[in-house]
Design an enzyme around this catalytic site. Structure first.
Site, PDB file in Angstrom:
ATOM      1  N   SER A  41      46.286  15.037   6.248  1.00  0.00           N
ATOM      2  CA  SER A  41      46.108  16.393   6.764  1.00  0.00           C
ATOM      3  C   SER A  41      44.910  16.501   7.693  1.00  0.00           C
ATOM      4  O   SER A  41      44.999  17.066   8.789  1.00  0.00           O
ATOM      5  CB  SER A  41      45.969  17.381   5.602  1.00  0.00           C
ATOM      6  OG  SER A  41      44.875  17.029   4.772  1.00  0.00           O
ATOM      7  N   GLY A  42      43.776  15.940   7.293  1.00  0.00           N
ATOM      8  CA  GLY A  42      42.583  16.011   8.131  1.00  0.00           C
ATOM      9  C   GLY A  42      42.725  15.234   9.415  1.00  0.00           C
ATOM     10  O   GLY A  42      42.342  15.716  10.492  1.00  0.00           O
ATOM     11  N   GLU A  63      47.055   5.002  11.414  1.00  0.00           N
ATOM     12  CA  GLU A  63      47.756   5.369  10.183  1.00  0.00           C
ATOM     13  C   GLU A  63      48.944   4.439   9.964  1.00  0.00           C
ATOM     14  O   GLU A  63      49.829   4.355  10.807  1.00  0.00           O
ATOM     15  CB  GLU A  63      48.245   6.817  10.258  1.00  0.00           C
ATOM     16  CG  GLU A  63      49.176   7.245   9.135  1.00  0.00           C
ATOM     17  CD  GLU A  63      48.582   7.029   7.751  1.00  0.00           C
ATOM     18  OE1 GLU A  63      49.260   6.409   6.912  1.00  0.00           O
ATOM     19  OE2 GLU A  63      47.443   7.471   7.516  1.00  0.00           O
ATOM     20  N   CYS A 189      42.060  18.136  -5.763  1.00  0.00           N
ATOM     21  CA  CYS A 189      42.692  19.296  -6.390  1.00  0.00           C
ATOM     22  C   CYS A 189      42.492  19.257  -7.909  1.00  0.00           C
ATOM     23  O   CYS A 189      43.402  18.945  -8.680  1.00  0.00           O
ATOM     24  CB  CYS A 189      44.178  19.372  -6.066  1.00  0.00           C
ATOM     25  SG  CYS A 189      44.866  20.983  -6.506  1.00  0.00           S
ATOM     26  N   LYS A 332      37.539  18.886  -3.684  1.00  0.00           N
ATOM     27  CA  LYS A 332      38.385  18.213  -2.694  1.00  0.00           C
ATOM     28  C   LYS A 332      39.787  18.827  -2.739  1.00  0.00           C
ATOM     29  O   LYS A 332      40.601  18.485  -3.597  1.00  0.00           O
ATOM     30  CB  LYS A 332      38.421  16.714  -2.987  1.00  0.00           C
ATOM     31  CG  LYS A 332      37.049  16.051  -2.907  1.00  0.00           C
ATOM     32  CD  LYS A 332      37.116  14.570  -3.253  1.00  0.00           C
ATOM     33  CE  LYS A 332      35.743  13.920  -3.283  1.00  0.00           C
ATOM     34  NZ  LYS A 332      35.062  13.920  -1.978  1.00  0.00           N
ATOM     35  N   THR A 333      40.056  19.736  -1.790  1.00  0.00           N
ATOM     36  CA  THR A 333      41.345  20.426  -1.746  1.00  0.00           C
ATOM     37  C   THR A 333      41.856  20.508  -0.314  1.00  0.00           C
ATOM     38  O   THR A 333      41.103  20.323   0.647  1.00  0.00           O
ATOM     39  CB  THR A 333      41.238  21.860  -2.300  1.00  0.00           C
ATOM     40  OG1 THR A 333      40.469  22.660  -1.381  1.00  0.00           O
ATOM     41  CG2 THR A 333      40.581  21.889  -3.673  1.00  0.00           C
ATOM     42  N   CYS A 367      41.568  26.766  -4.845  1.00  0.00           N
ATOM     43  CA  CYS A 367      42.516  26.143  -5.761  1.00  0.00           C
ATOM     44  C   CYS A 367      43.471  27.206  -6.277  1.00  0.00           C
ATOM     45  O   CYS A 367      43.087  28.020  -7.114  1.00  0.00           O
ATOM     46  CB  CYS A 367      41.780  25.482  -6.927  1.00  0.00           C
ATOM     47  SG  CYS A 367      42.897  24.634  -8.074  1.00  0.00           S
TER      48      CYS A 367
END
Length: 438
Positions: A41-42, A63, A189, A332-333, A367
């Protein structure tokens, strides 16, 4: 079994793993103005933002994975409310168009020479580096795993290879203990290990099996949730639904052939307890990317060492970080990554102009604590653990609206907004709310 072996080989990134983009497998040296490590995602969102800032031809994303997953939905996949197929799209389809896709695994980072080496021997050089390598899952640190997943009645919502095993174990539950774990390491999460407990409770009630089930949450933490406002509400739910919470209990072994889980008491070294299970959900130990850990970019614990305000590396000013791989002192989410992406864009734009970064990240994270198939407690907070809420009502209360936002709206925004760098900011939910109010 081969798929399960892969659980120990690759990190998971952010929330995870377009037409006309280019890919590369060549071994010749390549140079890029902006090199992004990681296509989660980042990495994908920053690749899109950098494309617009400096041009696609100046950006590359490294990647190896062919698939990209929206991992926050895996909690609902494990509970049968969503399909695994709905959580993934090809990496090719989310890669920003025109950006170079280096389809390799990062092997080594050398910030002193501004180079990166991949597993196929390619050397990449850069002017600026964005590190978005996520964190490593370590199922193998629990004795009996990952091979234990070959047996029934055990699953994990933290991997695409095992998330459907959770749903199968829940469907096949007959009578006995349903056990849910939280490891003695940082995790991404941190609410997810207990979300599946609440959903399992709801499912067993719906199917008439709840009276035959003893549901227990064994967590290594000394608290149910780190922010008191939301923890108080969760404790009320635990008591109301007759759920057993055992604090400071860490899973160290799974004897899948005997359906036994072994826990150590972290407050009494040497003391262990064996629990028979009818269903077991494992949250694996996690840690920093091994590539970062073995590089000069790491702090003492192995995380990417960045300034918590600007996301710029503390020692290498042409290096930046985002997401789970960093040592930012916040949860961390995926919501944290969304918030960080806008801050990092601003930081890099200033650095490119030889100006001092002027935007500060406040540690915003969120969250959505799923408590049933129709309700969510939306926890939002900052570096100091202070609630940083979006909506003009008490978010510590279970609400149907928050469930629909989590289950239906956020995946759409992720695929069609965030990955393209079009959505995200200091408070993603807050930004969403304000957009809705216009």
């Amino acid at each position: 079994m081969a798929a399960l072996r892969r659980l120990t080989q690759y990190p998971t990134r952010g929330i995870a793993v377009s037409a006309l983009h280019t890919s590369s497998h060549t071994s010749a040296k390549q140079h890029y103005k902006m090199l992004v490590l990681g296509g989660g995602s980042g990495g994908i969102s920053m690749g899109a933002r950098m494309k617009r800032m400096i041009g696609a031809e100046n950006v590359a994303v490294v990647e190896p994975s062919e698939m990209h997953y929206y991992q926050p939905i895996w909690t609902l996949v494990g509970a049968g409310a969503k399909t695994a197929a709905s959580s993934g799209r090809t990496t090719a389809s989310v890669m920003p168009s025109g950006v170079k896709w280096v389809k390799s695994k990062v092997q080594e980072i050398n910030p002193d020479t501004s180079t990166v080496r991949t597993d196929d021997g390619t050397e990449l050089s850069y002017e600026y580096l964005i590190v978005a390598l996520g964190m490593q899952l370590h199922y193998e640190k629990i004795k009996g795993l990952p091979e234990g997943f070959e047996h029934p009645k055990i699953g994990s919502n933290y991997s695409i290879q095992t998330v459907e095993k959770t749903w199968k174990a829940l469907q096949n539950f007959k009578e006995g203990n349903a056990v849910f774990t939280f490891p003695n390491t940082p995790v991404k999460c941190a609410g997810a290990p207990q979300k599946i407990m609440y959903l399992s409770d709801a499912f067993l009630r719906k199917t008439g099996k709840r009276e035959k089930a003893s549901i227990m949450y064994n967590t290594s933490l000394p608290v149910l949730f780190g922010i008191k406002k939301y923890a108080d509400s969760l404790w009320d739910i635990v008591k109301r639904r007759d759920l057993q919470v055992n604090l400071r209990q860490n899973l160290i072994e799974v004897r899948a052939d005997r359906q036994e889980a072994v826990f150590e008491n972290l407050d009494k070294p040497g003391e262990t307890k064996v629990i028979e299970y009818e269903m077991l959900h494992v949250t694996p130990p996690m840690g920093p990317s091994l590539v970062i850990k073995g590089s000069p970019l790491a702090d003492e614990a192995g995380w990417l060492d960045v300034n918590k305000d600007t996301l710029q590396h503390k020692r290498y000013p042409n290096v930046f970080g985002i997401g789970d791989c960093t040592n930012l002192p916040t949860a961390k989410t995926g919501a944290a990554v969304a918030a960080q992406s806008a801050i990092l864009k601003r930081t890099i734009s200033k650095v490119l102009k030889n100006e001092k970064p002027d935007t500060r990240y406040d540690g915003y994270t969120s969250c959505p604590l799923i408590t049933s198939y129709s309700t969510v407690i939306l926890a939002e907070f900052d570096y100091n653990g202070e609630p940083l809420e979006t909506f003009p009502f008490n978010q510590a209360k279970e609400r149907r609206l928050m469930y629909h936002m989590k289950a239906d709206l956020m995946p759409h925004l992720y695929w069609h907004g965030f990955l393209g760098g079009l959505w995200g900011g200091p408070g993603p939910y807050r930004k969403l709310f304000h957009l809705g109010m216009k």
